[in-house]
Design an enzyme around this catalytic site. Structure first.
Site, PDB file in Angstrom:
ATOM      1  N   ARG A 108      39.834  42.089  37.561  1.00 22.85           N
ATOM      2  CA  ARG A 108      40.892  41.899  36.592  1.00 22.85           C
ATOM      3  C   ARG A 108      40.996  43.091  35.658  1.00 22.85           C
ATOM      4  NH1 ARG A 108      41.208  35.790  35.000  1.00 22.85           N
ATOM      5  NH2 ARG A 108      39.008  35.763  35.562  1.00 22.85           N
ATOM      6  N   SER A 176      29.523  42.914  37.130  1.00 23.18           N
ATOM      7  CA  SER A 176      28.602  41.772  37.203  1.00 23.18           C
ATOM      8  C   SER A 176      27.634  41.841  38.372  1.00 23.18           C
ATOM      9  CB  SER A 176      29.399  40.482  37.220  1.00 23.18           C
ATOM     10  OG  SER A 176      30.206  40.475  36.068  1.00 23.18           O
ATOM     11  N   ASP A 229      29.323  39.922  33.220  1.00 20.43           N
ATOM     12  CA  ASP A 229      30.190  38.809  32.824  1.00 20.43           C
ATOM     13  C   ASP A 229      29.508  37.833  31.861  1.00 20.43           C
ATOM     14  OD1 ASP A 229      28.527  37.990  34.852  1.00 20.43           O
ATOM     15  OD2 ASP A 229      30.113  37.193  36.137  1.00 20.43           O
TER      16      ASP A 229
HETATM   17 MG    MG Z   1      33.990  36.612  37.066  1.00 12.80          MG
END
Ligand code: MG
Ligand code: ADP
Length: 494
Positions: A108, A176, A229
């Protein structure tokens, strides 16, 4: 005549008897197979069992491993990574910041406008799925792909989004995977997880890689914070709720982070931060304990994975693997008990074909004839004509796998509370301890979420469980990275 009739009767009776014998034979065979299938299911259920006592042992083991991982690098399967985040957002952050969130299935790009006391006053994002070939390609290809999307996002924005003259745009990078941080804005990749395997990136500074890719796009941007994250979610959660003490992600993978007293980190040799606190990225997906209920299916899944021997906890509780565990049990039932007929359906042999969202859809099927299960089995595994009994077994199987995962994740949370001394009622009347939770599994798998929450109550007991609140922090990781970019901005005074 009478003889003929008698004879015909005898012949008729014999024929009928033969048919009956075949039918009974089939029935016995079928019920034998059915019995075998149920036996496989029952045995799996027993091996997956998570009685309260076992969960308490898992929670204790988590606490012990946390101590060991904090004592020294390599002291535990739990890496207990120092995040370099010692000042969580205060709520005064202001300005335009960007975030890039690379987690698992999707990534994202976000633009976040922080309005000081008013909090997040504007936010836009774009979400792009990661082409599977890039997950096992080269570092250059992956980072170029990401940087190109970032560049597109920035170049398409309206004139309203301007950084003050003389400044560059600033980005928080949520990455992450296990990283050994060397500062708030640099860190070396330790290893990949969740189906990624890009060998040339291991040991490299992921911020330097991203920076180079951003430059190749001709984009002028500073990478101000590198977080994962869980750390992002913790920061995002704390921004709106001062009682947030930890964050847990249950998505494709799983991980947790929490706020530790800097003095309780023997392996931290830097100056004590002014806040006295440090966020620790546990990398709890790699947790392992002899108390974990593992089955033959988990062992074979692990052995055939890209990272055998690693991420044991993740492989039994997170979204990437739950559907696959169900598939493995169904496969055994098909092979050894002819559960779906005399041949093993060929689609059932394909690893990862049954994804967790489909498993969850089947598990939640509330129709009387289990129509969703029927459709999923047909569409995904090309198994048609299933009986209601067969579909019920499939639901039971989904329930066993989800229940084990949810109960173990609750035990992990109790382990963190224990480490912080917040698992008893000694920490003051009215004190709340909030766990910021995010991830597609937690968000969408209702039965899993309910089971997790009930198990927390069961393990903590009534009084304490009132003080522990699990709060869904929707997309906290992206916003959190932007907030951390703000609180670590190059342009802050002092
Ligand atoms: Mg995620
Ligand atoms: P990521 O972990 O990749 O950053 P998310 O937090 O969005 O991304 O989690 C995506 C994961 O959540 C998927 O891989 C899947 O395992 C799980 N998931 C998504 N939707 C559902 C659903 N409806 N039911 C169960 N699990 C789901």
């Amino acid at each position: 005549m009478g003889k003929v009739v008698a004879c015909a009767t005898v012949i008729g009776a014999t024929a009928a008897c033969a048919v009956a014998t075949v039918l009974i034979h089939r029935y016995v065979k079928k019920s034998k197979r059915w019995g075998k299938a149920i036996a496989i299911l029952k045995e799996f259920e027993e091996k997956c069992a998570t009685p309260t006592l076992k969960l308490k042992q898992v929670a204790d083991a988590m606490t012990v491993e946390m101590h060991a991982g904090l004592a020294s690098d390599g002291g535990s399967k739990l890496k207990m990574l120092i995040s370099f985040v010692d000042n969580l957002p205060t709520g005064n952050e202001e300005g335009l910041f960007y975030a890039l969130d690379l987690g698992g299935t999707n990534f994202r790009v976000l633009r976040v406008q922080l309005g000081g006391k008013d909090g997040v006053v504007g936010q836009e994002f774009t979400e792009v799925s990661i082409p599977p070939n890039l997950m096992v390609g080269t570092s250059h290809e992956l980072f170029d792909y990401i940087a190109a999307e970032l560049s597109k996002f920035v170049n398409e924005e309206s004139e309203d989004f301007k950084v003050p003259p003389g400044r560059k745009r600033e980005l928080g990078f949520t990455f992450s995977f296990p990283v050994k941080q060397t500062s708030i804005s640099s860190g070396d990749l330790i290893n990949w997880t969740k189906g990624f395997k890009i060998d040339d990136a291991v040991g490299q500074d992921v911020v330097a890689e991203l920076r180079k890719a951003i430059e190749r796009q001709g984009l002028d941007m500073n990478i101000t914070a590198l977080v994962n994250d869980t750390v992002g979610t913790l920061a995002g959660g704390r921004h709106t709720n001062k009682d947030v003490i930890a964050a847990v992600i249950l998505g494709t993978g799983t991980n947790a982070a929490y706020v530790e007293s800097a003095q309780a980190i023997p392996k931290w040799h830097g100056d004590l931060p002014k806040s006295g606190e440090m966020v620790i990225n546990m990398e709890w997906g790699n947790f392992r304990s002899s108390h974990l209920p593992l089955t033959e299916y988990d062992y074979s899944l692990d052995a055939e994975s890209l990272n055998p021997g690693e991420q044991t906890f993740e492989k039994i509780i997170s979204g990437m693997y739950l559907g696959e565990i169900v598939r493995r049990v169904l496969y055994k039932m098909a092979e050894e008990a002819w559960f779906f007929g005399e041949t093993v359906p060929s689609k059932l042999k394909v690893p990862f074909i049954l994804r967790t969202p489909d498993m969850s859809a089947m598990h939640h099927d509330s129709s009387a004839d289990l129509n969703v299960v029927k459709t999923k089995l047909k569409e995904i595994l090309e198994i048609s004509d299933t009986s209601l009994e067969v579909r019920k077994v499939v639901v039971a199987l989904c329930n066993i796998v989800a229940t084990r995962g949810a109960r173990l994740s609750a035990a992990g949370i109790v382990g963190i509370l224990k480490k912080l001394g917040k698992d008893t009622i000694t920490n003051g009347e009215g004190q709340k301890n909030v766990i910021a939770m995010d991830g597609g599994l937690y968000e969408h798998y209702t039965e899993y979420r309910k089971c997790l929450e009930n198990t927390l109550k069961e393990l903590l007991g009534e009084g304490v469980s009132d003080s522990v609140i699990v709060e869904h922090s929707n997309d906290g990781s992206g916003t959190g990275a932007a907030l951390l970019a703000a609180s670590h901005s190059f342009y802050l005074d002092g």
